[in-house]
Scaffold this motif. Structure first.
Motif, mmCIF file in Angstrom:
data_model
loop_
_atom_site.group_PDB
_atom_site.id
_atom_site.type_symbol
_atom_site.label_atom_id
_atom_site.label_comp_id
_atom_site.label_asym_id
_atom_site.label_seq_id
_atom_site.Cartn_x
_atom_site.Cartn_y
_atom_site.Cartn_z
ATOM 1 N N VAL A 1 40.832 98.842 207.917
ATOM 2 C CA VAL A 1 40.507 99.218 206.844
ATOM 3 C C VAL A 1 39.425 100.592 207.363
ATOM 4 N N GLY A 2 38.579 100.347 208.327
ATOM 5 C CA GLY A 2 37.518 101.388 208.838
ATOM 6 C C GLY A 2 38.453 102.477 209.380
ATOM 7 N N ILE A 3 39.436 102.243 210.134
ATOM 8 C CA ILE A 3 40.243 103.282 210.567
ATOM 9 C C ILE A 3 41.156 104.109 209.369
ATOM 10 N N LYS A 4 41.794 103.449 208.791
ATOM 11 C CA LYS A 4 42.523 103.989 207.544
ATOM 12 C C LYS A 4 41.735 104.767 206.525
ATOM 13 N N GLN A 5 40.713 104.381 206.091
ATOM 14 C CA GLN A 5 39.618 105.002 205.013
ATOM 15 C C GLN A 5 38.336 105.593 205.522
ATOM 16 N N VAL A 6 38.118 105.574 206.868
ATOM 17 C CA VAL A 6 36.864 106.486 207.312
ATOM 18 C C VAL A 6 37.455 107.440 208.515
#
Length: 329
Positions: free
Chosen positions: A248-253
């Motif tokens: 999620v950190g990669i996808k959304q940040v």
């Protein structure tokens, strides 16, 4: 220009409504059968009305030029051509670095490419873009055409990667009211059709009232449905899978920070680049769970991923919009 106080306020409202859906499920007012029917109601009725209402509201002075629409078509097509390649490479890298199991690699690829551009995208765009909200929804409707083209073709093949799934393309599932309304919105734009001036045509007033009222149900119903669906996941089992936090950190940040300068460099129209970027910030699409259920994939894992992604988006959407607003582009 985005008014962040208004955006955060609207996001909080939407997530409170999502909370109502969560509570309604936990108190057995809603259940999985109702969720299934409500999902069909939103996808097949209220969302198509919302899309059509948005484009019919655009009078001649508000309609975008043909060149902007052409840019949107090209940008949408390129996005759904390039992103699967990025997703494949990135997931293969993550499979080595954080040990993603092979039978989940296809799910990770699908979740990276396809975001919740419908249920959450439309209401958040209306909130974020203010007086340009209807135009933003029209832009998103065009993007939604490519979302469906991708998810129902190579997306189905992608999600079953690394498994023995018999996932395959089906025209019957591809031709939906949502697709029809999106193509209809493009035709309405091309033909220059819009609501007549209020009070000058009774039929026009009636149609305007019907389309705006039914379409206006979409934001609330969609968020209630998201909350009710998330309530099917046991909270104690959600937060113990650390790999999802990395994902999620990669996808959304990380990816939004990388892609933002590209959007601004290649797309000169501020509203269009904003719409595409906000849609890029959306959490994982609910269709990932639909396909996981349909093709006997890891549906429990998918539910957890959607829950965490959606929960974190309350922070990542306004956070990324604020951070990127400080960039000199």
């Amino acid at each position: 220009m985005i008014d962040f106080s208004v955006l955060v306020s609207q996001l909080i409202q939407l997530f409170c409504i999502m909370g109502l859906g969560y509570l309604a499920f936990k108190t057995k007012i809603l259940n999985e059968t109702v969720n299934k029917h409500m999902s069909s109601f939103v996808l097949q009725i209220t969302m198509p009305f919302m899309i059509l209402d948005a484009v019919l509201k655009l009078d001649e002075s508000a309609k975008p030029s043909g060149s902007i629409i052409a840019v949107l078509f090209i940008a949408s097509a390129l996005f759904y051509i390039i992103m699967p390649i990025i997703a494949f490479v990135l997931v293969k890298f993550l499979s080595v670095t954080i040990n993603i199991k092979k039978h989940r690699q296809g799910l990770y690829m699908f979740m990276l490419v396809f975001a919740n551009v419908g249920f959450m995208g439309f209401p958040i765009l209306q909130a974020a873009c203010g007086e340009n909200g209807d135009l933003a929804v029209f832009y998103a409707a065009i993007l939604n055409v490519f979302f469906n083209l991708g998810s129902f073709t190579y997306g189905i093949i992608m999600i079953g990667y690394g498994t023995e799934s018999k996932a395959k393309f089906s025209w019957k599932k591809f031709i939906t009211p949502g697709m029809f309304s999106s193509f209809s919105a493009i035709a309405i734009y091309a033909l220059g059709i819009h609501y007549p001036k209020e009070g000058t045509n009774m039929l026009g007033d009636v149609l305007h009232g019907i389309f705006s009222t039914v379409g206006g149900l979409t934001p609330a119903l969609a968020m209630i449905l998201v909350g009710s669906t998330l309530a099917t996941v046991k909270l104690k089992e959600v937060f113990n899978y650390w790999r999802l936090y990395v994902f999620v950190g990669i996808k959304q940040v990380i990816l939004p920070i990388i892609f933002y300068p590209i959007f601004r460099l290649l797309i000169k129209d501020d509203l269009l680049s904003t719409v595409l970027f906000i849609e890029f910030l959306m959490p994982i699409a609910n269709s990932a769970l639909i396909f996981a259920n349909q093709y006997d994939l890891d549906d429990k894992f998918t539910s957890k991923a959607i829950f965490i992604s959606t929960l974190f988006s309350l922070v990542t959407i306004p956070g990324m919009l604020y951070i990127t607003s400080l960039m000199p582009f």
